[in-house]
Design a protein around this motif. Structure first.
Motif, PDB file in Angstrom:
ATOM      1  N   SER A 104      39.780  46.778 148.322  1.00  0.00           N
ATOM      2  CA  SER A 104      40.364  45.855 147.349  1.00  0.00           C
ATOM      3  C   SER A 104      40.434  44.430 147.857  1.00  0.00           C
ATOM      4  N   ALA A 105      40.013  44.211 149.094  1.00  0.00           N
ATOM      5  CA  ALA A 105      40.178  42.886 149.674  1.00  0.00           C
ATOM      6  C   ALA A 105      38.854  42.164 149.839  1.00  0.00           C
ATOM      7  N   SER A 106      37.941  42.395 148.913  1.00  0.00           N
ATOM      8  CA  SER A 106      36.641  41.769 149.056  1.00  0.00           C
ATOM      9  C   SER A 106      36.700  40.250 149.104  1.00  0.00           C
ATOM     10  N   PRO A 107      37.631  39.553 148.381  1.00  0.00           N
ATOM     11  CA  PRO A 107      37.690  38.108 148.533  1.00  0.00           C
ATOM     12  C   PRO A 107      37.987  37.686 149.958  1.00  0.00           C
ATOM     13  N   ALA A 108      38.852  38.474 150.657  1.00  0.00           N
ATOM     14  CA  ALA A 108      39.163  38.148 152.039  1.00  0.00           C
ATOM     15  C   ALA A 108      37.931  38.314 152.910  1.00  0.00           C
ATOM     16  N   ARG A 109      37.139  39.355 152.633  1.00  0.00           N
ATOM     17  CA  ARG A 109      35.932  39.579 153.414  1.00  0.00           C
ATOM     18  C   ARG A 109      34.926  38.465 153.162  1.00  0.00           C
ATOM     19  N   LEU A 110      34.860  37.994 151.933  1.00  0.00           N
ATOM     20  CA  LEU A 110      33.952  36.911 151.611  1.00  0.00           C
ATOM     21  C   LEU A 110      34.533  35.561 152.003  1.00  0.00           C
ATOM     22  N   GLY A 111      35.834  35.445 151.919  1.00  0.00           N
ATOM     23  CA  GLY A 111      36.487  34.155 151.961  1.00  0.00           C
ATOM     24  C   GLY A 111      36.782  33.726 150.542  1.00  0.00           C
ATOM     25  N   ALA A 112      37.975  33.190 150.307  1.00  0.00           N
ATOM     26  CA  ALA A 112      38.389  32.860 148.944  1.00  0.00           C
ATOM     27  C   ALA A 112      37.440  31.864 148.298  1.00  0.00           C
ATOM     28  N   LEU A 113      36.997  30.841 149.047  1.00  0.00           N
ATOM     29  CA  LEU A 113      36.113  29.829 148.476  1.00  0.00           C
ATOM     30  C   LEU A 113      34.782  30.438 148.050  1.00  0.00           C
ATOM     31  N   ALA A 114      34.224  31.323 148.906  1.00  0.00           N
ATOM     32  CA  ALA A 114      32.947  31.955 148.578  1.00  0.00           C
ATOM     33  C   ALA A 114      33.083  32.854 147.363  1.00  0.00           C
ATOM     34  N   ALA A 115      34.196  33.593 147.281  1.00  0.00           N
ATOM     35  CA  ALA A 115      34.399  34.499 146.150  1.00  0.00           C
ATOM     36  C   ALA A 115      34.485  33.725 144.839  1.00  0.00           C
ATOM     37  N   TRP A 116      35.243  32.626 144.827  1.00  0.00           N
ATOM     38  CA  TRP A 116      35.379  31.840 143.598  1.00  0.00           C
ATOM     39  C   TRP A 116      34.108  31.062 143.299  1.00  0.00           C
ATOM     40  N   SER A 117      33.365  30.679 144.333  1.00  0.00           N
ATOM     41  CA  SER A 117      32.063  30.054 144.102  1.00  0.00           C
ATOM     42  C   SER A 117      31.121  31.044 143.423  1.00  0.00           C
ATOM     43  N   ASN A 118      31.225  32.306 143.809  1.00  0.00           N
ATOM     44  CA  ASN A 118      30.416  33.344 143.168  1.00  0.00           C
ATOM     45  C   ASN A 118      30.742  33.478 141.687  1.00  0.00           C
ATOM     46  N   VAL A 119      32.008  33.259 141.319  1.00  0.00           N
ATOM     47  CA  VAL A 119      32.404  33.339 139.914  1.00  0.00           C
ATOM     48  C   VAL A 119      31.687  32.268 139.099  1.00  0.00           C
ATOM     49  N   VAL A 120      31.670  31.045 139.626  1.00  0.00           N
ATOM     50  CA  VAL A 120      30.973  29.954 138.934  1.00  0.00           C
ATOM     51  C   VAL A 120      29.485  30.263 138.843  1.00  0.00           C
ATOM     52  N   LEU A 121      28.911  30.743 139.950  1.00  0.00           N
ATOM     53  CA  LEU A 121      27.491  31.076 139.954  1.00  0.00           C
ATOM     54  C   LEU A 121      27.194  32.215 138.978  1.00  0.00           C
ATOM     55  N   ALA A 122      28.090  33.200 138.897  1.00  0.00           N
ATOM     56  CA  ALA A 122      27.914  34.313 137.966  1.00  0.00           C
ATOM     57  C   ALA A 122      27.912  33.815 136.521  1.00  0.00           C
ATOM     58  N   ALA A 123      28.784  32.858 136.210  1.00  0.00           N
ATOM     59  CA  ALA A 123      28.818  32.294 134.861  1.00  0.00           C
ATOM     60  C   ALA A 123      27.511  31.565 134.541  1.00  0.00           C
ATOM     61  N   LEU A 124      26.958  30.861 135.528  1.00  0.00           N
ATOM     62  CA  LEU A 124      25.679  30.188 135.330  1.00  0.00           C
ATOM     63  C   LEU A 124      24.546  31.204 135.149  1.00  0.00           C
ATOM     64  N   LEU A 125      24.644  32.330 135.851  1.00  0.00           N
ATOM     65  CA  LEU A 125      23.642  33.380 135.683  1.00  0.00           C
ATOM     66  C   LEU A 125      23.685  33.948 134.266  1.00  0.00           C
ATOM     67  N   MET A 126      24.891  34.136 133.739  1.00  0.00           N
ATOM     68  CA  MET A 126      24.987  34.625 132.367  1.00  0.00           C
ATOM     69  C   MET A 126      24.438  33.588 131.386  1.00  0.00           C
TER      70      MET A 126
END
Length: 425
Positions: A20-42
């Motif tokens: 359940s702690a994947s953001p910690a494994r990625l780092g919070a900034l990387a995880a939220w950056s992925n959200v923006v990138l995911a929205a651009l992918l959609m």
């Protein structure tokens, strides 16, 4: 079907924390950056979605001298067959990782869009190109987009999916305005051709910017079996079929209702301007619904939120045939928007929350396939119903009880990790 967890889903506290702690494994900034990138992918799925294709439908038909019924059949079968690409896309994401699978999909989609922009004619070639845009865009790339959020945030993706959903709405509104303007001023071929550089840039961004969970020094850690159910195990749960069935049913209704929205409102005496105003109000309340659902999901069970959304949607369908005033219509648009916002967030959030992230691509691929399939037949259901009885009202009254039935089942559904169970032998 039982939702009792299998041994693969039952983990000790340390494993559960890791899952359940994947953001910690990625780092919070990387995880939220992925959200923006995911929205651009959609957003990049636009040329393979109905919302994108409808921007070029009329000029395309005129340019290629194509019969409207023939094009409708092309679109229907391309969508139905293209939905099957969700499954191999999910398998490749789990097997080969998000980064390279997504980049490959984007490159292939760019090639298909470019080929379509220079198409000289031919029904068979057009069918193949529309099929590939549906398969790569609406199906495969959509799975990659929602998997990016789910794999980045693991079991705690609800708030991230709310932000993701809002970004989607903003990005698509901007894209509709821009692409529509290019189509009107320079033609559909130029508009479609201008999408190609964007798809290529997106592929590069994925390669260089996307951070996958468990990546250290460029190497991806293999997902532990304890981090989630397999697709086969998920398919044997009530949770999968309730949430996938509910969103597929929503997709069927919303696609049919969306395509014939102007006609449905005209049946109630509302003009075209009112139709456009209703779209704006619905979009606004959908955004509010997405943020509200993200906040409530931290405090309430997703199954209960899904039931409430379906209840609102069913109530709106029942009320629509009796509407005669603008105030009633605005209330309807607000209810529909909030319900749609809820269901959108829940669809993006539930799979990782219920089944973990080890096999998330395949599970989301199966759910996406059902939704695409149902969305493809929705307009056909609405059109044939209207042709048979001369009104949409009987269909709306028929769909409402079905939504209420699914809402009742959803209210009683528990996620696999919410079901009490003894330790495995």
């Amino acid at each position: 079907m039982s939702d009792t967890p299998t041994p693969a889903r039952i983990v000790d506290s340390s494993a559960g924390d890791a899952a359940s702690a994947s953001p910690a494994r990625l780092g919070a900034l990387a995880a939220w950056s992925n959200v923006v990138l995911a929205a651009l992918l959609m957003l990049a799925t636009l040329p393979g979605r109905t919302q994108g294709l409808r921007l070029i439908t009329e000029p395309l038909l005129k340019d290629l001298a194509l019969d409207r019924v023939a094009y409708a059949n092309i679109n229907l079968w391309a969508t139905l067959l293209g939905s099957a690409f969700c499954l191999p896309a999910g398998w490749l994401i789990d097997r080969c990782g998000l980064r390279w699978t997504t980049a490959a999909i984007l490159l292939l989609l760019a090639g298909v869009v470019w080929q379509m922009s220079v198409l000289a004619g031919g029904v068979t070639i057009l069918f193949i190109l529309v099929l590939l845009t549906r398969a790569l865009g609406q199906s495969a790339l959509s799975v990659a987009s929602i998997s990016t959020v789910g794999k980045s945030f693991g079991l705690k993706a609800e708030w991230a999916t709310a932000v993701y959903s809002v970004l989607l709405s903003i990005f698509f509104i901007a894209a509709f305005v821009w692409v529509g303007g290019v189509v009107e001023s320079r033609g559909w071929r130029v508009a479609w051709g201008q999408l190609v550089p964007g798809l290529l840039v997106a592929a590069g961004a994925v390669v260089f910017l996307l951070r996958e969970p468990g990546t250290v020094g460029g190497k991806t850690d293999a997902a532990s079996p304890a981090e989630g159910l397999t697709l086969g195990q998920a398919l044997r749960t009530q949770t999968f079929w309730v949430f996938a069935g509910a969103t597929a049913l929503f997709g069927l209704v919303s696609s049919g209702f969306g395509l014939f929205n102007e006609s449905i409102l005209a049946e109630r005496g509302f003009d075209q301007k009112t139709f456009h105003d209703t779209l704006a109000v619905t979009t606004l309340f959908a955004l509010l619904g997405q943020m509200l659902c993200g906040w409530l999901s931290l405090r309430r069970r997703l199954a209960h939120l899904l039931a409430v959304a379906l209840l609102l949607y069913a109530g709106g369908l029942c009320a629509l045939p009796f509407m005669t005033t603008l105030n009633q219509l605005w209330a309807f648009a607000a209810i529909f928007g909030v319900a749609a916002g809820f269901i959108t967030v829940i669809f993006f959030a539930i799979w990782g929350r219920a089944f973990g992230r080890a096999h998330l691509g395949r599970i989301q691929g199966a759910a996406q396939m059902l939704t695409v399939f149902a969305s493809a037949i929705g307009p056909l259901v609405f059109a044939r119903s209207h042709a048979a009885v001369g009104s949409y009202s009987p269909l709306l009254f028929s769909l409402a009880p079905l939504l209420l039935l699914v809402a009742g089942i959803a209210w009683c559904t528990r996620l696999p990790d919410e079901t009490p169970t003894s330790s495995p032998a």
